[in-house]
Every structure is written in structure tokens, then in C-alpha cells.
Design an enzyme around this catalytic site. Structure first.
Site, PDB file in Angstrom:
ATOM      1  N   LYS A 193       0.810  -1.221   0.000  1.00  0.00           N
ATOM      2  CA  LYS A 193       0.000   0.000   0.000  1.00  0.00           C
ATOM      3  C   LYS A 193       0.838   1.263   0.000  1.00  0.00           C
ATOM      4  O   LYS A 193       0.459   2.267  -0.590  1.00  0.00           O
ATOM      5  CB  LYS A 193      -0.945   0.012   1.202  1.00  0.00           C
ATOM      6  N   LYS A 242      -7.737  -9.624  -8.955  1.00  0.00           N
ATOM      7  CA  LYS A 242      -8.844  -9.781  -8.020  1.00  0.00           C
ATOM      8  C   LYS A 242      -9.937  -8.751  -8.332  1.00  0.00           C
ATOM      9  O   LYS A 242      -9.631  -7.622  -8.680  1.00  0.00           O
ATOM     10  CB  LYS A 242      -8.292  -9.508  -6.615  1.00  0.00           C
ATOM     11  N   LYS A 273     -12.645  -2.677  -6.047  1.00  0.00           N
ATOM     12  CA  LYS A 273     -13.160  -1.363  -6.407  1.00  0.00           C
ATOM     13  C   LYS A 273     -12.089  -0.493  -7.060  1.00  0.00           C
ATOM     14  O   LYS A 273     -12.402   0.534  -7.626  1.00  0.00           O
ATOM     15  CB  LYS A 273     -13.771  -0.672  -5.181  1.00  0.00           C
TER      16      LYS A 273
END
Ligand code: TRP
Length: 344
Positions: free
Chosen positions: A122, A205, A208
Site C-alpha cells: 500500500k 482480483k 473497487k
């Protein structure tokens, strides 16, 4: 039922899990997590949390965070999480999470946090610009779990490392203070063998953050929206195979059949057998009908709840009260073990 929706036998104790309110709930959340949670309610004491404190470890538009918090709660309820038997609440409503997380910031070692792959992913190359919250995110997650002395934690494969860290923190706390406050929680890996992938790219995957708006089916999508997305889903030129082995190297076909199997509660083998030799165009019609039949009622219930935010807020308030009643004595136990002067 598939293994994805059946609770494992021999599992008893207290379950806690959470979803971040960082966008709309999608089919991957439903088939991978929510449906599992619903099944687990049958035999276990369950706490389900909308983890807004975790959400703000990366920037969230305040208005959107507020909307998404209610929407995730509505999605949980619409999917079958029963607020009467499970405790459904918002993380920031129960201050004990943040209070215990501080103690854990002082228990967990930098070396442990440095090994967390999610932080590395991240934060990316620009680590210096990541928030301090993102770095200590796993300590807060450990607090979410341990403040209820939860014994089992349903999570996706990507969160397993955080549950292992939670065990390390529990163990070190117990050792350092010579107490036996915390159990060592077990991860229960969700949707094993059933990863829902992007409709546009079978190697990614479903999420969003997918660039294409057609990649991801949201629980808020209308029947027409679902149909459009499935119509545009990437395929290959061949008819569907007659065996699971025939899906080798056909990631998109495998994904669509997996979704079909999950939605109809059958195995991949059964789904393949049912559609052997079909053209994608035929199969997509069946898949659309199935998806609309499963998601339609969820969508309608979410809409009803979102039109009545007071009802959602009341459910969440009751949930926070129930959660606080469990968490407060555990936090008191921790504060005592640490040696904090009692406030009263
Ligand atoms: N980190 C989890 C995720 O990104 C969300 C989460 C926060 C969670 N606290 C938790 C999951 C506690 C399980 C238990 O999906």
C-alpha cells in the site's frame, strides 16, 4: 452448500471480522466474506464491524466515508447479517479499539511491522509519504480482535499475516505482563479456492480499484447494470470446456464459472458439467439471470435501508452498546495488567 459458505465443524468461540467503508460492496465481498459471515451466525457468537478507523489510514473524503459507513452496514444487513443475534457496529463508536491499539503500539516491535506485506504494497515506493496510521494498521486490527477476546477471525488470504501478528501481540502481552488475558485467535480463511476475479482481466482480483467500470459487480448495481457488465466480461473464442482441467489457461472462463458455482451453491465441477460445450453468449444469459436473482433482493433491501438512515443508525448504536459491554471489562483488565492508575 459449497465449502465457502459452510462454517467449519469444530469451530466454536467468538468470531470477529470487519470491512472497511472505502467504497461500494461488490460481488467479491459478498461471495468471499459476507455470505460466510451469515452462515457462521448459526452456531457462533459473532461481532461484525465497519472499520472506519482503518479506512482513514489512507485519505477518505469525509462525506463519502460517512455514506460508505452506512452503506457497508446496510450491505451486511441486506446480505443476512442479523443485528438481533450478531453484534453489528462501527469501530469508531467503541473507543476501546483505539485505546487498546495504543497499548499494542507499545507491545508490537518495529521489526514485526516491517515484515507486513500489506504495508509494503500500500505504501509503494513512496514510503515516506505514507501515514503513520497505515504503518500501525495491524496493531489496530489486533486490538479489534483482542478487545473482544475473539477466538476466530474470518479473513481473506491477504489478511492472514495480520492475524498471525495478532497472535504474536497477544502472546507477547501475556508474557510481558505475566497474565493470561488474551487467547490466541485463529484465522478462518474465507472463500478458500473461490477467488472472485475482475470481469475484465481474469488474473486480477475483483476490486473497487479496477480501472474499468465494467470489471466489478456492486451490490448496488441494478439488474440492467449487472447484465451490461456480464455482457462485456472478457471471454475467449472457444465454447466452454467439459472438464475443470479444460479451464487451464482460460482464466476468464474459469472466473465466470466460479462465480456461477458460488451463486448457485454448487461445485465448480457441477457448474462445468452443466455448461459443457455452451457458447459464452448462452452461458452469460444464465449467469446474468442467476446473479440478478441472488443480488436483486439484496440490492432492494440495501436501498430500503439507505432511504431510512435513522434505522441503520439505530441498529449501529445498539450494536455499539453491545460491543462496548464486552470490550470495556477487557480494556480494564489490560490497563490493570499494565499498571495504569485506576481513573476512579
Ligand atoms: N484489515 C481488514 C481488511 O482489509 C479489515 C479488518 C480490520 C479486519 N479489522 C479487522 C478483519 C479485524 C478482520 C478482523 O480486509
Amino acid at each position: 452448500m459449497t465449502s465457502g459458505s459452510t462454517p467449519r465443524t469444530g469451530l466454536s468461540g467468538r468470531i470477529l471480522s470487519g470491512i472497511k467503508p472505502t467504497g461500494d460492496l461488490h460481488l467479491g465481498n459478498y461471495l468471499g466474506a459476507l455470505r460466510n459471515w451469515v452462515a457462521m451466525q448459526k452456531g457462533y457468537e459473532c461481532l461484525f464491524c465497519v472499520v472506519d478507523l482503518h479506512a482513514i489510514t489512507v485519505w477518505q473524503e469525509p462525506k463519502e466515508l460517512l455514506r460508505a459507513t452506512r452503506e457497508v452496514a446496510a450491505g451486511m444487513i441486506a446480505s443476512g447479517v442479523d443485528p438481533a443475534s450478531s453484534t453489528l457496529f462501527v469501530q469508531s463508536h467503541v473507543p476501546a479499539h483505539a485505546q487498546l491499539a495504543w497499548v499494542f503500539n507499545c507491545v508490537a516491535r518495529l521489526g514485526w511491522l516491517n515484515r507486513m506485506t500489506q504495508f509494503k504494497d500500500k505504501a509503494g515506493k513512496n514510503r515516506e509519504a505514507a501515514s503513520a496510521g497505515l504503518y500501525v494498521y495491524p496493531n489496530l486490527m489486533a486490538a479489534d480482535i483482542l478487545v473482544y477476546k475473539a477466538t476466530h477471525v474470518p479473513v481473506g488470504e491477504d489478511q492472514k499475516q495480520h492475524v498471525e501478528l495478532t497472535r504474536d501481540i497477544a502472546q507477547k502481552f501475556n508474557n510481558d505482563f505475566g497474565v493470561n488475558v488474551f487467547p490466541l485467535p485463529e484465522p478462518v480463511i474465507e472463500g478458500a479456492g473461490m477467488r472472485i476475479m475482475s470481469l475484465r482481466d481474469g488474473s486480477r482480483k475483483m476490486s473497487k480499484s479496477e480501472p474499468s467500470e465494467f470489471a466489478c459487480i456492486y451490490l448496488t448495481d441494478t439488474a440492467d447494470g449487472i447484465s451490461q457488465k456480464i455482457k462485456r466480461a472478457t471471454t475467449d473464442p472457444n465454447p466452454l470446456p467439459d472438464s475443470v482441467a479444460g479451464l487451464e489457461g482460460r482464466a476468464e472462463a474459469a472466473n465466470l464459472l466460479n462465480i456461477y458455482a458460488a451463486l448457485t451453491d454448487c461445485t465448480l465441477e457441477q457448474a462445468v458439467a452443466e455448461h459443457a460445450g455452451s457458447q459464452f453468449s448462452q452461458f452469460k444469459v444464465r449467469l446474468t439471470d442467476t446473479a440478478v436473482a441472488v443480488l436483486g433482493p439484496i440490492n432492494a433491501e440495501m436501498k430500503r435501508l439507505m432511504d431510512d438512515p435513522a434505522e441503520i443508525d439505530l441498529i449501529l448504536k445498539r450494536g455499539a452498546d453491545k460491543a462496548t459491554a464486552i470490550a470495556a471489562p477487557v480494556l480494564a483488565e489490560v490497563y490493570k495488567a499494565v499498571g495504569f492508575l485506576p481513573a476512579s
